[in-house]
Design an enzyme around this catalytic site. Structure first.
Site, PDB file in Angstrom:
ATOM      1  N   GLU A 131     -97.122  49.951  92.610  1.00 48.80           N
ATOM      2  CA  GLU A 131     -96.057  50.026  91.684  1.00 48.80           C
ATOM      3  C   GLU A 131     -96.334  50.119  90.229  1.00 48.80           C
ATOM      4  OE1 GLU A 131     -92.808  47.172  92.689  1.00 48.80           O
ATOM      5  OE2 GLU A 131     -93.447  46.934  94.681  1.00 48.80           O
TER       6      GLU A 131
ATOM      7  N   GLU B 260     -95.797  41.325  96.768  1.00 47.81           N
ATOM      8  CA  GLU B 260     -95.942  40.583  95.503  1.00 47.81           C
ATOM      9  C   GLU B 260     -95.797  38.974  95.869  1.00 47.81           C
ATOM     10  OE1 GLU B 260     -93.901  43.490  92.069  1.00 47.81           O
ATOM     11  OE2 GLU B 260     -92.492  41.792  93.257  1.00 47.81           O
TER      12      GLU B 260
END
Length: 483
Positions: A380, A178
Site C-alpha cells: 500500500e 496491518e
C-alpha cells in the site's frame, strides 16, 4: 532515472479491500461485518460505528463502487495498465455470514471463483488478503471477537476454506491486514469491534483497553501461524506473508529523550509484530513492556511452538507518510493515517495533513530488510486528494499531476533501496481505482488511476474514467520502473 533498478519479474500492480469497493453488502447471503456498521466521515469528522444498521444513516461500504457487479470491467482496466499482480481481500462474511457456520456459503465462494478466473484470464497474479478489517459482527456478539481465543478456530476455518478452494490459482497470501494496528487504540475498531466492558461500548481511542488489544493481537498471531503452517503443508508452492502499517519515525529534536521516544515507538509499533511473524517469537523488549504497562498476555502452553512453526515467507507493509515525535512540547500537531505527530518542517503535506516523505520509504525498506532478511513488498502506497473530472479532446479524464509526482518519487525511492541491496519483489499501490476511504469514509479522497463517478452522498453514475496517471503507470509497468 535512465535505467531501471527493478529486477526482471518484479510484481507491479495495485491493492484494494473488499469492504471499500465491492458493495453488495447483503447480496447472495452475505452477513454483516464490522465495516458494514461504519458510518461516513470527513477530514474533520471522525467515522463512527453503530452496533446495528440504522435505516436513516449512510454507510459508504454498503454500495461502495459496486465492484461486485462490475469486477470484469474493473479487471479489464487493470489489465490495460499491464498489472502483473492485484492485491484484494476476500470478505469473510460472504463465505461465513456470521462466522459461526460450519459450512461455507457457496454463493460467496462462487463470486471469488469468477473474480480469480478473470484475473488469471488476464495473466494477473492474485495476492489475497485473508482478513482486511471486516470480521463478522456475529463473532463480536458471540464472544467479543479477537478478545476471545474462540476467534482462532473461526478464523482458521475461514482461511483454510478459501486456501483449499483457491490454492491452485492463488500463490500469494497475507493473513491479516496491518496487524500492528492492534497496538493502537483505533485498532480495536478494525479488528472485530471489541467491547471494552459490559456497557456494550466498543473500544475506541476514548474508551481504550490496551490489555484487551494486546491479548487480541496474541490470538491473531497464533491464528496467523496456524494458517501459515496449514498453507505450507497443503501446497509447498504457497507463499504466505505478514502485512504491517509501517510507522517511519523521526525525533523532532536531538534531545536524548526524543531519540529514546522514537526508538521505543519504532520497536513497539513495527518490530513487536514483525518479530513474532517473521522470527517466530516475541522480541526481547516485549516482556519489559508488559511489565511496565501492567499487562498480562494469556498464552496456551503450545503457543510458543505454534508461533515458531508458523513463520511467514515474506514481509509486506503499507507506507504513506512518516511521523515526527517529541517529548519536549515543541512543534505543531499534524494528522495522518491513524498515526499522528508534530509537523516536520522539512516536509510538505497533503490536504488531509499526511506528510509526503519518499526518502522515508527508502529508509523504512532498509530498516525492515536489515532486521528480517526476507523478500519485501510495498503493498500500500498512494496519494489521496480531490480530483476534478474534466473533458479533454472529447474524453473525460483527470489531470492528477500531484498524484503522479508523489508516486514517481516513491518509486524512485524503492529503486534506490534495491540499489542498497534490499530484496524488494513487488509494489501494489493503493488504490488503483477510486474507492471508499478507510480513514474518513469519503469518496472525495481519491487514490485511483481510474476515476469512479461516485460522491460522498452516494450519488453518481458509477462510470469509470482513465486519469492521466492511468497512462503514466502503464508506462512505468511497461518499462519496469523507469519513471
Amino acid at each position: 532515472m535512465t535505467e531501471t533498478n527493478f529486477p526482471e519479474g518484479f510484481l507491479w500492480g495495485g491493492a484494494t479491500a473488499a469492504n471499500q469497493l465491492e458493495g453488495a453488502y447483503d447480496v447472495d447471503g452475505k452477513g454483516l461485518s464490522t465495516s458494514d456498521l461504519l458510518l461516513g466521515g470527513s477530514v474533520n469528522v471522525p467515522r463512527k460505528i453503530n452496533r446495528t444498521i440504522d435505516p436513516q444513516a449512510f454507510y459508504p461500504s454498503h454500495d461502495a463502487i459496486d465492484h461486485f457487479h462490475r469486477f470484469k470491467e474493473d479487471i479489464a482496466l487493470l489489465a490495460e495498465m499491464g498489472f502483473k499482480v492485484y492485491r484484494f481481500s476476500i470478505a469473510w462474511t460472504r463465505i461465513f455470514p456470521t462466522g459461526l457456520e460450519t459450512e461455507p456459503n457457496e454463493a460467496g465462494l462462487a463470486f471469488y471463483d469468477q473474480l480469480i478466473a478473470e484475473l488469471k484470464r488476464h495473466d494477473i497474479e492474485p495476492l489475497v488478503t485473508i482478513s482486511h478489517f471486516e470480521s463478522p459482527i456475529g463473532l463480536t456478539k458471540a464472544f467479543n471477537a479477537w478478545a476471545s481465543r474462540d476467534m482462532i478456530a473461526a478464523y482458521t476455518r475461514f482461511a483454510e476454506t478459501i486456501i483449499t478452494r483457491y490454492h491452485h490459482d492463488v500463490r500469494y497470501w497475507l493473513t491479516f491486514n496491518e496487524i500492528n494496528m492492534l497496538t493502537r487504540p483505533m485498532g480495536a475498531y478494525l479488528a472485530g469491534g471489541m467491547y471494552v466492558d459490559d456497557s456494550d461500548r466498543f473500544i475506541s481511542p476514548n474508551t481504550d483497553s490496551e490489555q484487551l488489544r494486546l491479548q487480541a493481537l496474541h490470538h491473531q498471531f497464533v491464528a496467523s501461524a496456524l494458517v501459515t503452517k496449514f498453507a505450507h503443508e497443503l501446497d509447498p508452492q504457497l507463499q504466505v506473508g505478514c502485512m504491517l502499517a509501517y510507522r517511519m519515525l523521526y525525533p523532532y529534536t536531538s534531545h536524548p529523550d526524543d531519540i529514546a521516544m522514537v526508538q521505543r515507538a519504532t520497536e513497539f509499533n513495527n518490530f513487536y509484530c514483525g518479530d513474532v511473524q517473521v522470527k517466530g517469537h516475541y522480541p526481547y523488549f516485549a516482556r519489559r513492556y508488559w511489565r511496565d504497562h501492567h499487562l498480562h498476555i494469556d498464552m496456551a502452553p503450545e503457543d510458543a511452538a505454534t508461533l515458531a512453526a508458523g513463520t511467514v515467507d515474506f514481509y509486506t507493509f503499507s507506507y504513506y507518510q512518516s511521523s515526527t515525535m517529541t517529548c519536549t512540547g515543541e512543534g505543531e500537531k499534524t494528522g495522518g493515517n491513524f498515526f499522528s505527530g508534530v509537523k516536520n518542517p522539512y516536509l510538505e503535506r497533503s490536504e488531509w495533513g499526511w506528510e509526503i516523505d519518499p526518502r522515508g520509504l527508502r529508509t523504512a525498506l532498509n530498516q525492515i530488510y536489515d532486521r528480517y532478511q526476507v523478500p519485501l513488498m510495498v503493498v500500500e502506497n498512494g496519494f489521496g486528494t480531490r480530483d476534478q473530472l474534466i473533458e479533454q479532446n472529447g474524453v473525460k479524464t483527470v489531470n492528477d499531476d500531484a498524484r503522479i509526482a508523489y508516486l514517481k518519487a516513491h518509486i524512485q525511492a524503492m529503486g534506490a533501496a534495491i540499489r542498497d541491496g534490499v530484496d524488494l519483489v513487488g509494489y501494489t499501490s493503493w488504490a488503483p481505482i477510486d474507492i471508499i476511504s478507510a480513514s474518513t469514509g469519503e469518496m472525495a479522497k481519491r487514490y485511483g488511476y481510474i476515476y469512479v463517478d461516485k460522491h460522498d452522498d452516494g450519488t453518481g453514475t458509477l462510470a469509470r474514467y482513465r486519469k492521466k496517471s492511468f497512462y503514466w503507470y502503464q508506462q512505468v509497468i511497461q518499462h519496469n520502473g523507469l519513471v
